[in-house]
Design a protein around this motif. Structure first.
Motif, PDB file in Angstrom:
ATOM      1  N   MET A 133       0.527  -1.193   0.131  1.00  0.00           N
ATOM      2  CA  MET A 133      -0.188  -0.044  -0.084  1.00  0.00           C
ATOM      3  C   MET A 133       0.956   1.135  -0.013  1.00  0.00           C
ATOM      4  SD  MET A 133      -3.402   0.678   2.350  1.00  0.00           S
ATOM      5  CE  MET A 133      -3.390  -1.242   2.708  1.00  0.00           C
ATOM      6  N   ASP A 134       0.445   2.318  -0.816  1.00  0.00           N
ATOM      7  CA  ASP A 134       1.264   3.240  -1.059  1.00  0.00           C
ATOM      8  C   ASP A 134       1.248   4.124   0.665  1.00  0.00           C
ATOM      9  OD1 ASP A 134       2.511   5.793  -1.599  1.00  0.00           O
ATOM     10  OD2 ASP A 134       0.965   6.373  -2.812  1.00  0.00           O
ATOM     11  N   PRO A 135       2.433   4.407   1.197  1.00  0.00           N
ATOM     12  CA  PRO A 135       2.165   5.212   2.503  1.00  0.00           C
ATOM     13  C   PRO A 135       1.551   6.826   2.546  1.00  0.00           C
ATOM     14  CG  PRO A 135       4.485   4.575   1.863  1.00  0.00           C
ATOM     15  CD  PRO A 135       3.646   4.058   0.785  1.00  0.00           C
ATOM     16  N   ASP A 136       1.983   7.239   1.299  1.00  0.00           N
ATOM     17  CA  ASP A 136       1.403   8.590   1.174  1.00  0.00           C
ATOM     18  C   ASP A 136       0.026   8.774   1.214  1.00  0.00           C
ATOM     19  OD1 ASP A 136       4.003   9.944   1.509  1.00  0.00           O
ATOM     20  OD2 ASP A 136       4.335  10.010  -0.907  1.00  0.00           O
ATOM     21  N   ARG A 137      -0.511   7.913   0.188  1.00  0.00           N
ATOM     22  CA  ARG A 137      -2.059   7.672   0.021  1.00  0.00           C
ATOM     23  C   ARG A 137      -2.529   7.240   1.458  1.00  0.00           C
ATOM     24  NH1 ARG A 137      -4.540   3.502  -3.386  1.00  0.00           N
ATOM     25  NH2 ARG A 137      -6.366   3.728  -2.155  1.00  0.00           N
ATOM     26  N   LEU A 138      -1.977   6.532   1.800  1.00  0.00           N
ATOM     27  CA  LEU A 138      -2.266   5.783   3.276  1.00  0.00           C
ATOM     28  C   LEU A 138      -2.493   7.055   4.416  1.00  0.00           C
ATOM     29  CD1 LEU A 138      -3.049   3.434   4.614  1.00  0.00           C
ATOM     30  CD2 LEU A 138      -0.849   2.710   5.045  1.00  0.00           C
ATOM     31  N   ARG A 139      -1.299   7.820   4.357  1.00  0.00           N
ATOM     32  CA  ARG A 139      -1.379   8.814   5.537  1.00  0.00           C
ATOM     33  C   ARG A 139      -2.402  10.142   5.082  1.00  0.00           C
ATOM     34  NH1 ARG A 139       3.116   9.612   8.537  1.00  0.00           N
ATOM     35  NH2 ARG A 139       4.616   8.213   8.224  1.00  0.00           N
ATOM     36  N   ARG A 140      -2.799  10.145   3.765  1.00  0.00           N
ATOM     37  CA  ARG A 140      -4.128  11.009   3.319  1.00  0.00           C
ATOM     38  C   ARG A 140      -5.248  10.732   3.727  1.00  0.00           C
ATOM     39  NH1 ARG A 140      -0.846  12.332  -1.240  1.00  0.00           N
ATOM     40  NH2 ARG A 140      -1.947  10.658  -2.559  1.00  0.00           N
ATOM     41  N   THR A 141      -5.288   9.119   3.597  1.00  0.00           N
ATOM     42  CA  THR A 141      -6.666   8.719   3.888  1.00  0.00           C
ATOM     43  C   THR A 141      -6.962   8.798   5.580  1.00  0.00           C
ATOM     44  OG1 THR A 141      -6.252   6.971   2.191  1.00  0.00           O
ATOM     45  CG2 THR A 141      -7.948   6.264   3.904  1.00  0.00           C
ATOM     46  N   LEU A 142      -5.825   8.362   6.308  1.00  0.00           N
ATOM     47  CA  LEU A 142      -6.056   8.524   7.624  1.00  0.00           C
ATOM     48  C   LEU A 142      -6.265  10.003   7.936  1.00  0.00           C
ATOM     49  CD1 LEU A 142      -3.062   6.299   8.745  1.00  0.00           C
ATOM     50  CD2 LEU A 142      -5.362   5.728   8.782  1.00  0.00           C
ATOM     51  N   ALA A 143      -5.608  11.027   7.493  1.00  0.00           N
ATOM     52  CA  ALA A 143      -5.854  12.418   7.961  1.00  0.00           C
ATOM     53  C   ALA A 143      -7.051  12.619   7.596  1.00  0.00           C
ATOM     54  CB  ALA A 143      -4.788  13.166   7.218  1.00  0.00           C
ATOM     55  N   ALA A 144      -7.658  12.496   6.236  1.00  0.00           N
ATOM     56  CA  ALA A 144      -8.906  12.690   5.912  1.00  0.00           C
ATOM     57  C   ALA A 144     -10.272  12.020   7.051  1.00  0.00           C
ATOM     58  CB  ALA A 144      -9.415  12.296   4.441  1.00  0.00           C
ATOM     59  N   ARG A 145      -9.812  10.899   7.220  1.00  0.00           N
ATOM     60  CA  ARG A 145     -10.753  10.130   8.183  1.00  0.00           C
ATOM     61  C   ARG A 145     -10.545  10.968   9.398  1.00  0.00           C
ATOM     62  NH1 ARG A 145     -14.898   6.655   9.248  1.00  0.00           N
ATOM     63  NH2 ARG A 145     -14.347   5.690  11.120  1.00  0.00           N
ATOM     64  N   ARG A 146      -9.577  11.538  10.119  1.00  0.00           N
ATOM     65  CA  ARG A 146      -9.361  11.945  11.092  1.00  0.00           C
ATOM     66  C   ARG A 146      -9.807  13.512  11.303  1.00  0.00           C
ATOM     67  NH1 ARG A 146      -6.800  14.840  15.067  1.00  0.00           N
ATOM     68  NH2 ARG A 146      -5.677  13.715  16.719  1.00  0.00           N
ATOM     69  N   ARG A 147     -10.000  14.113  10.428  1.00  0.00           N
ATOM     70  CA  ARG A 147     -10.843  15.203  10.297  1.00  0.00           C
ATOM     71  C   ARG A 147     -12.236  15.195  10.292  1.00  0.00           C
ATOM     72  NH1 ARG A 147      -7.084  17.058   6.428  1.00  0.00           N
ATOM     73  NH2 ARG A 147      -8.182  16.238   4.885  1.00  0.00           N
ATOM     74  N   GLN A 148     -12.587  14.215   9.638  1.00  0.00           N
ATOM     75  CA  GLN A 148     -14.088  13.992   9.580  1.00  0.00           C
ATOM     76  C   GLN A 148     -14.512  13.544  11.129  1.00  0.00           C
ATOM     77  OE1 GLN A 148     -14.784  10.866   6.710  1.00  0.00           O
ATOM     78  NE2 GLN A 148     -16.685  10.402   7.494  1.00  0.00           N
ATOM     79  N   LEU A 149     -13.755  12.744  11.629  1.00  0.00           N
ATOM     80  CA  LEU A 149     -14.238  12.294  13.212  1.00  0.00           C
ATOM     81  C   LEU A 149     -14.016  13.547  13.845  1.00  0.00           C
ATOM     82  CD1 LEU A 149     -12.478   8.979  13.265  1.00  0.00           C
ATOM     83  CD2 LEU A 149     -14.953   9.311  13.377  1.00  0.00           C
ATOM     84  N   THR A 150     -13.045  14.230  13.887  1.00  0.00           N
ATOM     85  CA  THR A 150     -12.851  15.642  14.735  1.00  0.00           C
ATOM     86  C   THR A 150     -13.797  16.446  14.477  1.00  0.00           C
ATOM     87  OG1 THR A 150     -10.479  15.057  14.257  1.00  0.00           O
ATOM     88  CG2 THR A 150     -11.188  17.416  15.376  1.00  0.00           C
ATOM     89  N   ASP A 151     -14.458  16.774  13.302  1.00  0.00           N
ATOM     90  CA  ASP A 151     -15.695  17.493  13.021  1.00  0.00           C
ATOM     91  C   ASP A 151     -16.848  16.812  13.802  1.00  0.00           C
ATOM     92  OD1 ASP A 151     -14.317  19.183  11.748  1.00  0.00           O
ATOM     93  OD2 ASP A 151     -14.914  18.437   9.605  1.00  0.00           O
ATOM     94  N   GLU A 152     -16.890  15.588  13.652  1.00  0.00           N
ATOM     95  CA  GLU A 152     -18.137  14.895  14.177  1.00  0.00           C
ATOM     96  C   GLU A 152     -18.130  15.259  15.657  1.00  0.00           C
ATOM     97  OE1 GLU A 152     -19.521  10.415  13.612  1.00  0.00           O
ATOM     98  OE2 GLU A 152     -18.681  11.529  11.872  1.00  0.00           O
ATOM     99  N   LEU A 153     -16.940  14.932  16.366  1.00  0.00           N
ATOM    100  CA  LEU A 153     -16.978  15.109  17.749  1.00  0.00           C
ATOM    101  C   LEU A 153     -16.994  16.722  18.254  1.00  0.00           C
ATOM    102  CD1 LEU A 153     -16.088  13.592  20.332  1.00  0.00           C
ATOM    103  CD2 LEU A 153     -13.653  14.293  19.770  1.00  0.00           C
TER     104      LEU A 153
END
Ligand SMILES: [Zn+2]
Length: 114
Positions: free
Chosen positions: A1-21
């Motif tokens: 798995m491409d680590p850069d893409r992975l980091r972007r995926t994780l960062a996007a997911r984190r932003r989404q959760l932070t907003d929700e929280l």
């Protein structure tokens, strides 16, 4: 798995959760405050239940954010894809479904979500 893409995926997911929280915890202040204690029992009960639900939801989101942070830390450490508990490698299909996971299926099933 491409680590850069992975980091972007994780960062996007984190932003989404932070907003929700933020939406969950940032409730408008109750203008009557403690005075509401004197109101009908039904009102107070609903409010209490509502608060408990919110707390539970907020806690589960906070746990997901912690999991995400752990996954990013694992990328930094170079242990990404390895189970935090037993050290075995996590199957690729699990990582694809839940890229933020830091435990294999068996260890996750053991319970504590830490
Ligand atoms: Zn494991």
């Amino acid at each position: 798995m491409d680590p850069d893409r992975l980091r972007r995926t994780l960062a996007a997911r984190r932003r989404q959760l932070t907003d929700e929280l933020a939406r969950l915890t940032e409730r408008p202040a109750d203008p009557v405050g403690n005075l509401s204690f004197g109101k009908r029992i039904g009102d107070g009960t609903n409010e209490a239940v509502d608060r408990i639900n919110t707390t539970a939801a907020a806690r589960s989101i906070a746990a997901s954010i912690a999991e995400l942070d752990r996954a990013v830390a694992k990328l930094d450490e170079g242990t990404y894809g390895r189970c935090d508990r037993c050290g075995r490698s996590i199957p690729l299909e699990r990582l694809e479904a839940r890229p933020w996971t830091s435990r294999c299926v068996e260890c996750s099933r053991l319970g504590d979500s830490a």
